[in-house]
Design a protein around this motif. Structure first.
Motif, short mmCIF file in Angstrom:
data_model
loop_
_atom_site.label_atom_id
_atom_site.label_comp_id
_atom_site.label_asym_id
_atom_site.label_seq_id
_atom_site.Cartn_x
_atom_site.Cartn_y
_atom_site.Cartn_z
N GLY A 164 1.68 10.86 -10.26
CA GLY A 164 2.04 12.10 -9.58
C GLY A 164 1.08 13.24 -9.83
O GLY A 164 1.37 14.39 -9.53
N VAL A 189 0.84 -1.20 0.00
CA VAL A 189 0.00 0.00 0.00
C VAL A 189 0.87 1.25 0.00
O VAL A 189 0.63 2.21 -0.74
CB VAL A 189 -0.94 0.01 1.22
N MET A 190 1.93 1.21 0.82
CA MET A 190 2.83 2.37 0.85
C MET A 190 3.51 2.54 -0.50
O MET A 190 3.71 3.65 -0.98
CB MET A 190 3.90 2.14 1.92
N PRO A 227 14.39 2.66 4.77
CA PRO A 227 13.95 2.61 6.17
C PRO A 227 13.16 1.34 6.48
O PRO A 227 13.27 0.79 7.58
CB PRO A 227 13.08 3.86 6.33
N HIS A 228 12.39 0.87 5.50
CA HIS A 228 11.59 -0.33 5.72
C HIS A 228 12.47 -1.55 5.94
O HIS A 228 12.10 -2.48 6.66
CB HIS A 228 10.67 -0.56 4.53
N ASN A 269 2.28 1.66 -3.45
CA ASN A 269 1.29 2.25 -4.36
C ASN A 269 1.14 3.74 -4.08
O ASN A 269 1.04 4.54 -5.00
CB ASN A 269 -0.08 1.58 -4.18
N TYR A 270 1.12 4.08 -2.79
CA TYR A 270 0.99 5.49 -2.44
C TYR A 270 2.13 6.29 -3.06
O TYR A 270 1.92 7.33 -3.69
CB TYR A 270 0.98 5.69 -0.92
N MET A 271 3.35 5.78 -2.86
CA MET A 271 4.53 6.50 -3.38
C MET A 271 4.45 6.66 -4.89
O MET A 271 4.75 7.73 -5.42
CB MET A 271 5.81 5.73 -3.02
N LYS A 272 4.03 5.59 -5.57
CA LYS A 272 3.99 5.65 -7.04
C LYS A 272 2.93 6.65 -7.50
O LYS A 272 3.17 7.44 -8.40
CB LYS A 272 3.71 4.28 -7.61
N LYS A 319 13.15 6.82 0.76
CA LYS A 319 12.10 7.17 1.71
C LYS A 319 11.22 6.00 2.10
O LYS A 319 10.48 6.09 3.06
CB LYS A 319 11.23 8.30 1.14
N LEU A 320 11.27 4.90 1.31
CA LEU A 320 10.43 3.76 1.66
C LEU A 320 11.26 2.48 1.86
O LEU A 320 11.30 1.91 2.95
CB LEU A 320 9.35 3.54 0.59
N ALA A 331 1.80 9.12 -5.91
CA ALA A 331 2.20 10.49 -5.57
C ALA A 331 3.31 10.98 -6.49
O ALA A 331 3.77 12.10 -6.35
CB ALA A 331 2.64 10.56 -4.12
N GLY A 332 3.75 10.10 -7.39
CA GLY A 332 4.75 10.52 -8.36
C GLY A 332 6.17 10.46 -7.86
O GLY A 332 7.03 11.19 -8.35
N ALA A 333 6.43 9.59 -6.87
CA ALA A 333 7.79 9.48 -6.33
C ALA A 333 8.73 8.88 -7.37
O ALA A 333 8.35 7.96 -8.10
CB ALA A 333 7.78 8.62 -5.07
N TRP A 353 8.25 5.07 10.22
CA TRP A 353 9.49 5.69 10.68
C TRP A 353 9.45 7.21 10.59
O TRP A 353 10.43 7.87 10.90
CB TRP A 353 10.68 5.16 9.88
N GLN A 356 13.54 8.30 -4.78
CA GLN A 356 12.72 8.66 -3.61
C GLN A 356 12.11 7.41 -2.99
O GLN A 356 12.06 7.28 -1.77
CB GLN A 356 11.62 9.64 -4.02
#
Lengths: 253, 282
Positions: B101, A148-149, A170-171, A151-154, A166-167, A156-158, B115, A162
């Motif tokens: 995006g 889900v995270m 840290p994950h 999909n969110y990143m994609k 950012k994912l 949002a255009g990451a 985090w 990124q």
């Protein structure tokens, strides 16, 4: 505090019980000290003069502290490269797994032939035993990001970078740390084995000396020191993890 | 049992289905003639069938439908995660099929990054777009106060309750630089009490800060309360069965849920939904 104590006392009692049985068995069956010394005998040797064991300990510690970061670093770099280059992962990941069927320790004598008796073959050996758990754990962690995270990143255009910083990175930290903890204990073992193969100081070398003198008690002292070194290194890594992964919910045990 | 998916993908007259082009401004979102089928082990399963819908600027539009009607696939297509087999997606007059995006997305689970602190989570979308200005952090902090998360700026997500996490996830979507918000069943994981509180909260917040919203829900009452227009989806493959304009004036109060008109609409929609659900079972 109470719950920690609850966790600690059962293994603690088990160890005390084990030592008591050992002590009793040795004195009851009159086992010769060169075959199996009693725990009290080992303790006496440990606190008394263990003829320069501390300089040997320092040598092993130094070797570990050089080899372990290098091995972990190599493991990390391998994991990152294979993760960021999917074709490289497809090509090399199976080989990497297969390569673990070669017992790294058996490579020791070869390393001595190639690199002599200096520091280099020992560092290479420690690196060989250390990098694998780190590489596999890190790759696993990087590949298993939350869908889900992701999909969110994609959406949002990451960018790929990124998503990585950012994912995925840290994950992967908790998984990575479990690999690093394993390789920390491997590093101490690797250092001792490297000293068996060719050294003029260190715990491994000390063990060989005591073996020829049938000083079983001193070999046990060496083993205790190896265990302590591993534990301390493990605890340090665990502390570092606790600090870096402080966002993780505490597990209720 | 039911095997509705065995039918082949139908050839659809895909383009030129846009008959609603009456507003002078280009739509915030216009989906026209979108179809999508997934192929798994040579079996083709149509998921969306010729779906066309629009969201006007500053309009709150809902999609209701039985589960598995391809609503989430539609969101993935609008968000650029999937490309449609046929049809187009455009926003503000720009053709953006398959582009990522361009939207602000709120998934079903809050999916806050564990985090990151709540404040950093809320700022994520702007950070990704490189669109965090000088006062962004201060503004986000004020927003957290407004949505009842004061004092949680530096907390990590696991320290928050489900409803609070949802509010943070909503704020993350609201503070995103993209204008159009896609909300994918945002309240479905909450208990009934928290859910109705969140509905009221969202209604109030949206009426004060009109954004273009496309909202997916199973809950008819929720859709009626919040939206200006509702698209009723059929079961799989999803297509639009009915388009219902909701007449209640704004600002709305929760009391409208007791009005006869509301109840009539609710019954009508429930009947349609039940029909669809039963069709799916046969």
């Amino acid at each position: 505090m109470r719950s920690t104590w609850k966790q600690i006392w059962p293994p603690f009692v088990a160890v005390i019980f084990f030592l008591a049985v050992w002590q009793l068995a040795v004195s009851l069956f009159r086992i010769e000290a060169w075959i199996l010394p009693s725990p009290s005998g080992i303790a006496r040797e440990f606190t008394g003069n263990a003829s320069g064991i501390w300089t040997h300990t320092a040598a092993t510690l130094r070797l570990t502290m050089i080899g372990f970061p290098i091995g972990t670093g190599v493991g990390l770099v391998v994991a990152l490269l294979l993760h960021l280059l999917p074709w490289a992962k497809r090509a090399f990941y199976p080989l990497l797994i297969l390569s673990q069927n070669v017992p790294s320790i058996a490579l020791g004598p070869l390393l001595v032939i190639w690199f002599g008796f200096g520091l280099l073959p020992k560092i290479v050996l420690i690196t060989l035993v250390c990098f694998f758990p780190v590489a596999v754990a890190a790759m696993g962690g990087l590949a298993q990001s939350d869908r889900v995270m992701m999909n969110y990143m994609k959406m949002a255009g990451a960018s790929k970078w990124q998503i990585f910083t950012k994912l995925e990175l840290p994950h992967s930290l908790p998984a990575l740390f479990s690999g690093v903890k394993i390789s920390a204990t491997y590093a101490v073992m690797g250092a001792v084995v490297a000293e068996w193969i060719g050294a003029d100081k260190g715990i491994g070398y000390y063990m060989l000396l005591q073996k020829s003198a049938y000083r079983t008690d001193r070999m046990f002292v060496a083993i205790v020191i190896i265990v302590l070194l591993s534990l301390v290194l493990f605890a340090l890594i665990a502390l570092l993890e606790k600090w870096l992964v402080r966002w993780k919910p505490r597990r209720d045990v | 049992m039911s095997q509705p998916s065995d039918s082949p993908v139908q050839e659809q007259p895909v383009y030129g289905t846009d008959t609603r082009r009456t507003s002078p401004l280009p739509a915030a979102l216009e989906v026209s003639g979108v179809s999508k089928a997934f192929t798994h082990r040579r079996k083709v399963t149509p998921v969306l069938n010729n779906v066309s819908l629009r969201v006007e600027p500053q309009e709150f539009v809902s999609i209701v439908g039985p589960s598995g009607c391809g609503k989430s696939t539609l969101f993935h297509i609008i968000g650029g995660l999937e490309t449609p087999d046929a049809g187009t997606v455009s926003m503000n007059g720009r053709l953006l099929t398959g582009q990522r995006g361009e939207i602000s997305y709120m998934p079903q689970q809050p999916a806050l990054f564990p985090w990151r602190t709540i404040l950093d989570n809320v700022l994520l979308a702007g950070e990704l777009k490189g669109a965090l200005g000088e006062g962004a952090r201060e503004e986000a902090r004020q927003w957290l106060d407004k949505v009842g998360l004061a004092g949680f700026e530096r907390a990590y997500p696991h320290m928050l309750s489900g409803g609070m996490q949802q509010r943070a996830a909503f704020l993350r979507a609201l503070l995103a630089p993209q204008e159009l918000m896609l909300l994918d069943e945002p309240f479905s994981a909450l208990d009934a009490l928290t859910r109705s509180a969140m509905q009221r909260w969202l209604l109030e917040l949206w009426e004060a800060n009109r954004r273009s919203v496309l909202f997916i829900t199973h809950n008819i009452e929720e859709a009626l309360l919040l939206s200006s227009r509702i698209y009723v989806f059929s079961g799989r493959p999803g297509s639009i069965l009915h388009t219902v304009d909701i007449p209640f004036p704004r600002p709305r109060r929760e009391e409208i849920t007791d009005s006869p008109e509301f109840l009539k609409l609710k019954r009508q929609l429930s009947d349609w939904m039940r029909e669809e659900q039963e069709k799916g079972r046969k």
